[in-house]
Enzyme design. Structure first.
Site, short mmCIF file in Angstrom:
data_model
loop_
_atom_site.label_atom_id
_atom_site.label_comp_id
_atom_site.label_asym_id
_atom_site.label_seq_id
_atom_site.Cartn_x
_atom_site.Cartn_y
_atom_site.Cartn_z
N HIS A 125 0.84 -1.21 0.00
CA HIS A 125 0.00 0.00 0.00
C HIS A 125 0.88 1.26 0.00
O HIS A 125 0.64 2.20 -0.74
CB HIS A 125 -0.88 0.07 1.26
N SER A 155 -3.11 -7.47 3.05
CA SER A 155 -3.38 -7.33 4.48
C SER A 155 -3.81 -8.66 5.07
O SER A 155 -3.51 -8.96 6.23
CB SER A 155 -4.49 -6.30 4.70
N LYS A 206 -17.22 -6.02 7.60
CA LYS A 206 -16.00 -6.77 7.25
C LYS A 206 -15.28 -7.26 8.52
O LYS A 206 -14.31 -8.01 8.41
CB LYS A 206 -15.05 -5.90 6.43
N ARG A 263 -1.92 -6.25 -8.30
CA ARG A 263 -0.79 -7.12 -7.98
C ARG A 263 -0.60 -8.19 -9.03
O ARG A 263 0.49 -8.43 -9.52
CB ARG A 263 -1.00 -7.78 -6.61
O1 PNS Z 1 -8.66 -2.78 0.37
P1 PNS Z 1 -9.90 -3.32 -0.27
O2 PNS Z 1 -10.74 -4.05 0.76
O3 PNS Z 1 -9.62 -4.15 -1.49
O4 PNS Z 1 -10.76 -2.04 -0.75
C1 PNS Z 1 -12.03 -2.20 -1.31
C2 PNS Z 1 -12.75 -0.86 -1.42
C3 PNS Z 1 -12.78 -0.14 -0.09
C4 PNS Z 1 -12.04 0.02 -2.43
C5 PNS Z 1 -14.19 -1.14 -1.93
O5 PNS Z 1 -14.76 -2.14 -1.15
C6 PNS Z 1 -15.10 0.07 -1.90
O6 PNS Z 1 -14.92 1.00 -2.65
N1 PNS Z 1 -16.08 0.06 -0.98
C7 PNS Z 1 -17.02 1.14 -0.81
C8 PNS Z 1 -18.42 0.70 -1.25
C9 PNS Z 1 -18.59 0.91 -2.74
O7 PNS Z 1 -18.46 1.99 -3.27
N2 PNS Z 1 -18.90 -0.19 -3.43
C10 PNS Z 1 -19.18 -0.15 -4.87
C11 PNS Z 1 -18.00 -0.47 -5.70
S1 PNS Z 1 -18.36 -1.89 -6.64
#
Ligand code: PNS
Length: 161
Positions: free
Chosen positions: A17, A128, A41, A90
């Protein structure tokens, strides 16, 4: 002014990150790291802890700010005045999920574009969840999380055991 959002769970922030934050911060005037506050989560670190750890490891980057958010990323990006989302890729396994997310976000908010940065090869398989797995079993995390927060991460694993 070009402002971008780098969203994620950061549970906890990894060297991967930090690599993406550091590289993308050089491409924009301001980078807002958005920490998802998602209780469903069931994160290991509270959102406050995740924000604080990110602040510690990005202190040397003057155009980076850390904020938590609830709800949709497109709404958070709008609130921040950002038209760009940064995500790291990745491996090919990330691609499908990332594509789905970026396309969904563009349908909801057509002016919001996602820029993908390929992760440094050193961190290609770092996540993570790997950190949480290794940490739970008392493994050495020094190759995975920034030195500045290493003690705090070990402390959390001692507390949850
Ligand atoms: O680190 P991560 O868990 O891969 O991040 C995922 C994240 C936070 C980017 C994604 O879950 C997100 O944007 N969540 C907010 C809810 C949202 O907007 N969902 C619609 C996108 S499909």
């Amino acid at each position: 002014m070009r402002r971008a959002v780098y969203p994620g769970s950061f549970d906890p922030v990894t060297l991967g990150h930090l690599d993406i934050i550091s590289r993308s911060s050089k491409m924009v005037d301001e980078l807002v790291v958005g920490v998802l506050n998602n209780s469903s989560k069931n994160p290991l670190f509270s959102v406050e802890e995740r924000v604080t750890m990110l602040e510690e490891v990005t202190r040397h980057l003057p155009n980076v700010t850390i904020r938590s958010f609830d709800g949709l990323l497109v709404d958070f990006a709008r609130q921040c005045g950002a038209r760009t989302v940064i995500r790291g890729l990745r491996a090919i396994t990330d691609f499908e999920y990332e594509l789905q997310m970026s396309q969904t976000n563009r349908i909801m908010c057509p002016e919001l574009d996602t820029i993908f940065l390929t992760t440094d090869l050193r961190y290609a398989y770092l996540s993570s969840s790997t950190v949480r797995e290794v940490g739970r079993y008392g493994g050495d995390l020094s190759a995975f999380v920034p030195q500045k927060i290493l003690e705090q991460v070990y402390k959390k694993f001692r507390e949850v055991q």
